[in-house]
Design a protein around this motif. Sequence first.
Motif, PDB file in Angstrom:
ATOM      1  N   GLN A  42      -9.650 -11.365 123.796  1.00 56.34           N
ATOM      2  CA  GLN A  42      -9.031 -11.706 125.074  1.00 56.34           C
ATOM      3  C   GLN A  42     -10.007 -12.413 126.014  1.00 56.34           C
ATOM      4  O   GLN A  42      -9.652 -13.386 126.687  1.00 56.34           O
ATOM      5  N   TYR A  85     -10.458  -6.350 120.307  1.00 55.65           N
ATOM      6  CA  TYR A  85      -9.403  -6.811 121.214  1.00 55.65           C
ATOM      7  C   TYR A  85     -10.001  -7.433 122.473  1.00 55.65           C
ATOM      8  O   TYR A  85      -9.581  -8.516 122.915  1.00 55.65           O
ATOM      9  N   ARG A  99      -2.419  -1.635 122.031  1.00 57.22           N
ATOM     10  CA  ARG A  99      -2.093  -3.049 121.868  1.00 57.22           C
ATOM     11  C   ARG A  99      -1.878  -3.416 120.400  1.00 57.22           C
ATOM     12  O   ARG A  99      -2.501  -4.352 119.866  1.00 57.22           O
ATOM     13  N   ALA A 114      -4.876  -6.708 133.156  1.00 55.44           N
ATOM     14  CA  ALA A 114      -4.396  -6.031 131.946  1.00 55.44           C
ATOM     15  C   ALA A 114      -3.196  -5.165 132.312  1.00 55.44           C
ATOM     16  O   ALA A 114      -3.024  -4.782 133.476  1.00 55.44           O
ATOM     17  N   ALA A 122       1.369   2.125 122.961  1.00 53.98           N
ATOM     18  CA  ALA A 122       1.318   0.805 123.603  1.00 53.98           C
ATOM     19  C   ALA A 122      -0.072   0.466 124.124  1.00 53.98           C
ATOM     20  O   ALA A 122      -0.471  -0.708 124.119  1.00 53.98           O
ATOM     21  N   HIS A 165      -0.192  -5.020 116.992  1.00 56.40           N
ATOM     22  CA  HIS A 165       0.405  -6.336 116.775  1.00 56.40           C
ATOM     23  C   HIS A 165       1.924  -6.249 116.647  1.00 56.40           C
ATOM     24  O   HIS A 165       2.648  -7.160 117.061  1.00 56.40           O
ATOM     25  N   ASN A 202      -3.075  -1.812 113.382  1.00 57.03           N
ATOM     26  CA  ASN A 202      -2.375  -2.804 114.204  1.00 57.03           C
ATOM     27  C   ASN A 202      -0.893  -2.931 113.898  1.00 57.03           C
ATOM     28  O   ASN A 202      -0.156  -3.550 114.667  1.00 57.03           O
ATOM     29  N   PHE A 253      -0.653 -15.322 125.905  1.00 54.20           N
ATOM     30  CA  PHE A 253      -1.696 -14.409 126.360  1.00 54.20           C
ATOM     31  C   PHE A 253      -3.015 -15.168 126.390  1.00 54.20           C
ATOM     32  O   PHE A 253      -3.105 -16.315 125.954  1.00 54.20           O
TER      33      PHE A 253
END
Length: 314
Positions: A106, A102, A301, A182, A298, A303, A209, A80
């Motif tokens: 990213q 997050y 996001r 995304a 979902a 972990h 998470n 990612f």
Amino acid sequence: MQDDAQSILSPETMAHESFNSAAAAVDRLEALYSRATQFLSDEFLRTVSQGHPGRRLRAYYPEIRITINSFDKVDTRLSFGHVSGPGTYATTVTRPDLFRNYLIQQIELLIRNHGVSVDVGLSDTPMPVHFAVSGSAVAIPQEGVMNFSLRDVFDVPDLVTTNDDIVNGVMTRYDDGSAPLAPFTAQRVDYSLARLSHYTATDPTHFQNHVLFTNYQFYVDEFESYARAMLGDAASGYTAFVATGNQEITSPDGVLQTFTKMPQMPTYHLKRADGNGITLVNIGVGPSNAKTATDHIAVLRPHAWLMVGHCAGL
């Protein structure tokens, strides 16, 4: 901004800005998002009190864009934080306050791995008024309560476009030629955040998470006992335990109210300040609940997630 041709009133259009700092980019996302939600909230309250405004009222989700012109810095070994090849990639963003850590992670990786800046600005995706006022004291009336259709004034959730086409591999290009940056669009995320509040009776801000799923009450009881023990241990790193109805305790002897009617999937959160705590979801009986829970969680996001109990092997 007044669009006379369409008779649409929106916040003033603002040009995209380029950022080499992930934190600054997210600050900009938060400012644009806050401006849009404030506009829709204010206009909705005005419409409820004063009646049909005589035009449509619309605000847009913010978006992130990144353009890669070469394969030179594309490292396909990364799981990612990179894109697979040259082109323009984009995604709409909602609740940048909730996803701040997050997003920073990213965006930092994208900037570092590709050596380019990211652009932040307004997308062309309207924000449904239901999602703009979600979590506030403002309540959207049911259709028919007002003397005009809400759809004639505000954008509302559209289940036709609120889908999983990106993660399912069905949609690989937007109409403007850009590729998805995304796995979920802003509307899809907002829809799931609203559903999580409904199904679990806890706010999405409490989700951690690491997520456990179960369908046995005794696992819930054990989880609460463990949570209370952790709250009594100053070295554990856990700061709070959240139960049905967003009840939150910070000490091992905190009192939690019991309910005769529980939500469809009662959920409990043992929290850490950095979000790396544990969430337990009692999905009850049936694979449909499991699919519903995972479909919506979902978008946060997490972990990792794991099913515990006898059904974990099915």
